[in-house]
Design a protein around this motif. Structure first.
Motif, short mmCIF file in Angstrom:
data_model
loop_
_atom_site.label_atom_id
_atom_site.label_comp_id
_atom_site.label_asym_id
_atom_site.label_seq_id
_atom_site.Cartn_x
_atom_site.Cartn_y
_atom_site.Cartn_z
N LEU A 15 0.49 -0.94 0.19
CA LEU A 15 0.23 0.01 0.52
C LEU A 15 0.95 1.32 -0.76
N ARG A 16 1.18 1.93 -0.96
CA ARG A 16 1.50 3.22 -0.99
C ARG A 16 1.10 4.20 -0.95
N THR A 17 -0.69 4.21 -1.45
CA THR A 17 -1.33 5.88 -1.52
C THR A 17 -2.73 4.71 -0.99
N GLU A 18 -3.09 5.98 -0.28
CA GLU A 18 -4.40 6.03 -0.18
C GLU A 18 -5.98 5.08 -0.87
N GLU A 19 -5.63 5.41 -1.75
CA GLU A 19 -6.62 4.90 -3.32
C GLU A 19 -5.59 3.03 -3.30
N ASP A 20 -4.61 2.45 -2.80
CA ASP A 20 -4.26 1.00 -3.19
C ASP A 20 -5.28 -0.01 -2.70
N THR A 21 -5.45 -0.67 -3.17
CA THR A 21 -5.77 -2.38 -2.43
C THR A 21 -4.94 -3.44 -3.03
N GLY A 22 -4.85 -5.00 -2.01
CA GLY A 22 -3.80 -5.98 -2.52
C GLY A 22 -4.44 -6.83 -1.10
N ARG A 23 -3.40 -7.83 -1.59
CA ARG A 23 -2.98 -8.75 -0.43
C ARG A 23 -1.92 -9.19 -0.28
N VAL A 24 -1.46 -9.31 0.81
CA VAL A 24 -0.57 -10.50 1.75
C VAL A 24 -0.24 -11.14 1.66
N THR A 25 0.06 -12.31 1.64
CA THR A 25 0.31 -13.70 0.97
C THR A 25 1.72 -14.35 2.16
N ILE A 26 1.82 -14.70 3.03
CA ILE A 26 2.57 -15.48 3.96
C ILE A 26 2.78 -16.95 4.01
N LEU A 27 3.73 -17.67 3.20
CA LEU A 27 3.43 -19.04 2.76
C LEU A 27 4.53 -19.84 4.17
N ASP A 28 5.25 -19.13 4.54
CA ASP A 28 6.16 -19.34 6.10
C ASP A 28 4.74 -19.70 7.62
N ARG A 29 4.29 -21.31 7.02
CA ARG A 29 3.36 -21.59 8.44
C ARG A 29 3.45 -21.13 9.67
N ARG A 30 4.73 -21.01 10.27
CA ARG A 30 5.69 -20.38 11.49
C ARG A 30 5.69 -19.07 12.46
N ILE A 31 4.91 -18.68 11.03
CA ILE A 31 3.46 -17.37 11.51
C ILE A 31 2.32 -17.97 12.22
N VAL A 32 1.90 -18.53 12.38
CA VAL A 32 0.64 -19.25 12.71
C VAL A 32 0.62 -20.46 13.80
N THR A 33 1.82 -21.09 13.74
CA THR A 33 1.86 -22.17 14.96
C THR A 33 2.82 -22.45 16.06
N ARG A 34 4.10 -20.91 15.52
CA ARG A 34 5.03 -21.30 16.72
C ARG A 34 4.79 -20.01 17.80
N ARG A 35 5.24 -20.02 19.04
CA ARG A 35 4.73 -18.68 20.01
C ARG A 35 4.78 -17.51 19.18
N TYR A 36 6.26 -17.12 18.84
CA TYR A 36 6.55 -16.14 18.44
C TYR A 36 5.33 -15.43 16.89
N GLY A 37 5.21 -16.23 16.48
CA GLY A 37 4.27 -15.70 15.17
C GLY A 37 3.19 -15.17 15.54
N GLN A 38 2.92 -14.45 16.43
CA GLN A 38 1.65 -14.22 16.89
C GLN A 38 1.85 -12.81 17.34
N LEU A 39 3.48 -12.50 17.64
CA LEU A 39 4.13 -11.19 18.20
C LEU A 39 3.85 -11.01 16.48
N LEU A 40 5.02 -11.82 15.48
CA LEU A 40 4.97 -10.82 14.39
C LEU A 40 3.70 -10.28 13.51
N LEU A 41 2.37 -11.02 13.72
CA LEU A 41 1.39 -10.78 13.04
C LEU A 41 0.57 -10.29 13.88
#
Length: 714
Positions: free
Chosen positions: A676-702
């Motif tokens: 997102l570079r301007t207030e009109e931008d839209t889009g999506r972010v995909t994270i393919l590293d499942r550690r962001i939801v399976t590890r304790r530190y993942g929640q901090l990063l999210l």
């Protein structure tokens, strides 16, 4: 000193005028930032122009869309002028430096009715040296010339065809004033090895004694420095000035208000600046070049002169250094646990806690003494040559000889001083060091090539806190640090400790104007493998086509170049002309071709690593999807990070949670920030590293990411 009413009114009126002149509306975050900077500067107390209040900094994290450049300019310019201080704006990149000089400042002056002047400050090495260019062209036409000393310094190697024509074009462009001698303003990228031949540094420059002084690109660019209200510099130049004591290149810190834009780079830049290294075999080759140069120089000097006698002393000193380097090389080669892998031709060894083995420490001490003597003798020789420029006195060395050889000896002198920095750093004792401060990182890298090998020794501070505090924060009249990413996991502690910010500093996170939940999603799909699995590369190859399906413009970010190329090679045959990696061509060309494809209605997928995770700007339809293949944890063999982790562990801390996770958080936020570079931008972010939801530190990063709508497959 509270801000005077007329200064406050000037700030407010300027903001109103700029908004009206540019036809833009006020932003809440921008107003907040203007007020915070103005308040901070107004709270600084002084007596007779000297700050009397405790050292402090104003730290403002302001995300994309805040308009932070305009905010700090509007707040700081009237205050700096009222105080009679120079405003020094420092950036991390040349691109932002040029944007401020050529766009933001002219825009502000045009619309705000404020009257102020500015100048651009870059290091000498960014500018053409006419003396060296002339010598280069002269030497091209005189293969046997005795006046070739400058190019004894160049690395041997074949010139590319057309090099002479290139240098002639350079001379013609500068002579016609269609080019100002600034490397960054040449229409094409100039390779480092070519540019080195036509630029100089303070050790080689003869300054006012040069016959080209009146038309010098560097001094021409610096003419306005003393009189300008605003000096636009970069972090490297600020640090170089501080290393020289402050006030040598830029205004003295005591008389300056600093703005550090992209301030998250400052601690690492400081570490790089105060690090030192010596390649042992390459330095021995350099000593041979020194010997050749001295041999060519000797006939130009009368044997009875101090300069001629000093040449003999330099020769003796260089032989002593050569013997010392040989001993260090043999010791390091034979008594270090080098481990070479099949794929890599280099091996690294880090000395735990910065402690050198006793034998190596003794040899380092001997080499320090020998190198210090070489530095001293080269310094005497440079001084003798410099005396010849004084036309009021008779001197033993004639001026023509001095003009030819002073830059050469100056360059050798500077190089020897750089080497001495390493040996001095290796000889510093780590005993009795304060517990608050980690010992320096010391390491060696052994490299093998087809017909040669070398061992390079390194030393670096582990934290820049003391360096920055003692040289900058404690002296500066005031300092503002700003960037889109200054917090780690939502806190400023990491920046505060690494940059050594004063206790009295103030911190602000400016709320973003973006409606994140409406503008974008962050998605974590199911994956068949984790990044720690050997099969993860295959899993990426299988998953990525589904991930980017239906998207026009996608950026896929990797943490490993090797993995990026493996995935590209596997997918390219099935998706011809779809994927471009950042290594395929120059960065600007990669982005230009990507935008062209999008404009033509075609699909484009960019593959990139760390520099694309932070340094690219693709607004609107040029980027609708950012894919993070794995969490950006630091490489485990980085010797500075490893030394810091070792120190944290010794103090009973958890280096993974205290160092690795916060650093990854900053990099992840930067990567996601490409979307997102301007207030009109839209889009999506995909994270393919499942550690962001399976590890304790993942929640901090999210949780540290912007508040996108989350779509997580369980």
């Amino acid at each position: 000193m509270a801000l005077a009413d007329d200064t406050k009114q000037q700030i407010q009126q300027s903001y109103r005028d700029v908004l009206a002149g540019k036809g833009i509306r006020a932003r809440y975050g921008q107003r907040l930032m203007i007020a915070e900077i103005a308040r901070y500067m107004g709270d600084i107390t002084e007596n007779d122009g000297q700050r009397t209040s405790p050292a402090s900094a104003c730290v403002v994290e302001a995300g994309t869309g805040t308009g932070k450049t305009l905010a700090y300019l509007i707040a700081a310019i009237p205050v700096a002028r009222a105080l009679g201080k120079t405003l020094v704006i420092s950036t991390a990149t040349v691109a932002l430096q040029d944007q401020i000089v050529h766009k933001d400042l002219p825009d502000l002056r045009k619309h705000s009715k404020q009257d102020f002047s500015w100048t651009l400050a870059k290091g000498r090495g960014r500018y053409l040296c006419m003396s060296r260019l002339e010598a280069r062209l002269h030497d091209e036409g005189n293969g046997d010339s005795d006046t070739m000393p400058l190019f004894l310094l160049d690395s041997p190697g074949q010139q590319e065809p057309g090099t002479r024509a290139f240098f002639e074009e350079m001379l013609a462009s500068y002579g016609a004033r269609t080019w100002d001698g600034d490397r960054d303003h040449w229409p094409d990228q100039i390779p480092d090895d070519v540019w080195r031949q036509v630029t100089t540094d303070h050790r080689q420059c003869t300054n006012r004694h040069c016959s080209y002084f009146d038309s010098c690109a560097f001094f021409d660019a610096r003419k306005d420095l003393d009189d300008a209200d605003i000096v636009v510099a970069n972090h490297d130049l600020v640090l170089a000035d501080l290393a020289l004591g402050g006030g040598a290149i830029l205004p003295e810190p005591e008389n300056a208000l600093f703005i550090f834009d992209e301030a998250h780079h400052l601690p690492d830049k400081a570490l790089n600046h105060f690090a030192a290294s010596v390649p042992l075999n390459a330095t021995r080759q350099w000593l041979k070049q020194l010997s050749q140069a001295l041999g060519k120089m000797q006939p130009f000097l009368s044997p009875t002169t101090l300069a001629a006698k000093t040449i003999d002393r330099v020769s003796h000193a260089s032989r002593d250094v050569d013997v010392a380097l040989t001993a260090v090389y043999d010791e390091a080669e034979q008594n270090t646990g080098w481990e070479f892998s099949e794929e890599r031709r280099s091996a690294q060894w880090r000395y735990p806690e910065g402690e050198l083995p006793e034998a190596l420490a003794e040899l380092a001490a001997s080499t320090r003494i020998a190198t210090a003597n070489l530095v001293r003798q080269l310094g005497v020789l440079a001084e003798e040559l410099q005396k010849a420029f004084d036309e009021r006195k008779e001197h033993e060395v004639d001026r023509d000889t001095a003009e030819s050889w002073y830059p050469v000896i100056g360059s050798f002198h500077a190089r020897s001083e750089d080497q001495l920095r390493l040996w001095a750093a290796w000889c510093e004792t780590t005993e009795g060091r304060a517990v608050k401060s980690p010992p320096p990182a010391r390491w060696a890298i052994r490299q093998r090539w087809d017909h040669a090998e070398d061992i390079t020794l390194y030393s670096s501070p582990v934290l820049a806190d003391n360096l920055l505090y003692s040289r900058l924060w404690s002296r500066a009249y005031g300092a503002v640090l700003t960037s889109a990413t200054l917090t780690a996991l939502g806190r400023f502690e990491r920046l505060q400790s690494r940059a050594g910010l004063p206790e009295a500093s103030r911190f602000l996170v400016v709320p973003s104007s973006f409606r994140y939940a409406e503008m974008a999603t962050v998605e974590v799909p199911a994956m068949t493998a984790m990044p720690t699995d050997d099969s993860f590369t295959d899993a990426l190859v299988a998953r990525l086509p589904d991930v980017w399906a239906g998207e026009k413009a996608t950026l896929v970010l990797f943490t490993s170049r090797r993995q990026m190329h493996l995935v590209r090679d596997a997918l390219a045959p099935e998706y011809p002309e779809l994927i471009t990696t950042q290594d395929d061509m120059a960065k600007g060309e990669v982005l230009r071709q990507h935008c062209e494809r999008i404009d033509a209605g075609r699909t484009s997928v960019l593959f990139g690593v760390a520099s694309f995770a932070e340094g690219i700007d693709l607004p609107g339809h040029y980027l609708g999807h950012v894919v993070i293949t794995r969490l950006p944890f630091s490489v485990p063999d980085d010797p500075i990070e490893a030394s810091l982790a070792e120190w944290v562990t010794q103090r009973g801390g958890n280096p993974f949670m205290e160092i690795t996770v916060p650093s990854a958080s900053i990099k992840l936020v930067q990567a996601v920030g490409r979307l997102l570079r301007t207030e009109e931008d839209t889009g999506r972010v995909t994270i393919l590293d499942r550690r962001i939801v399976t590890r304790r530190y993942g929640q901090l990063l999210l949780d540290a990411l912007p508040p996108f709508r989350r779509l997580i497959e369980r």
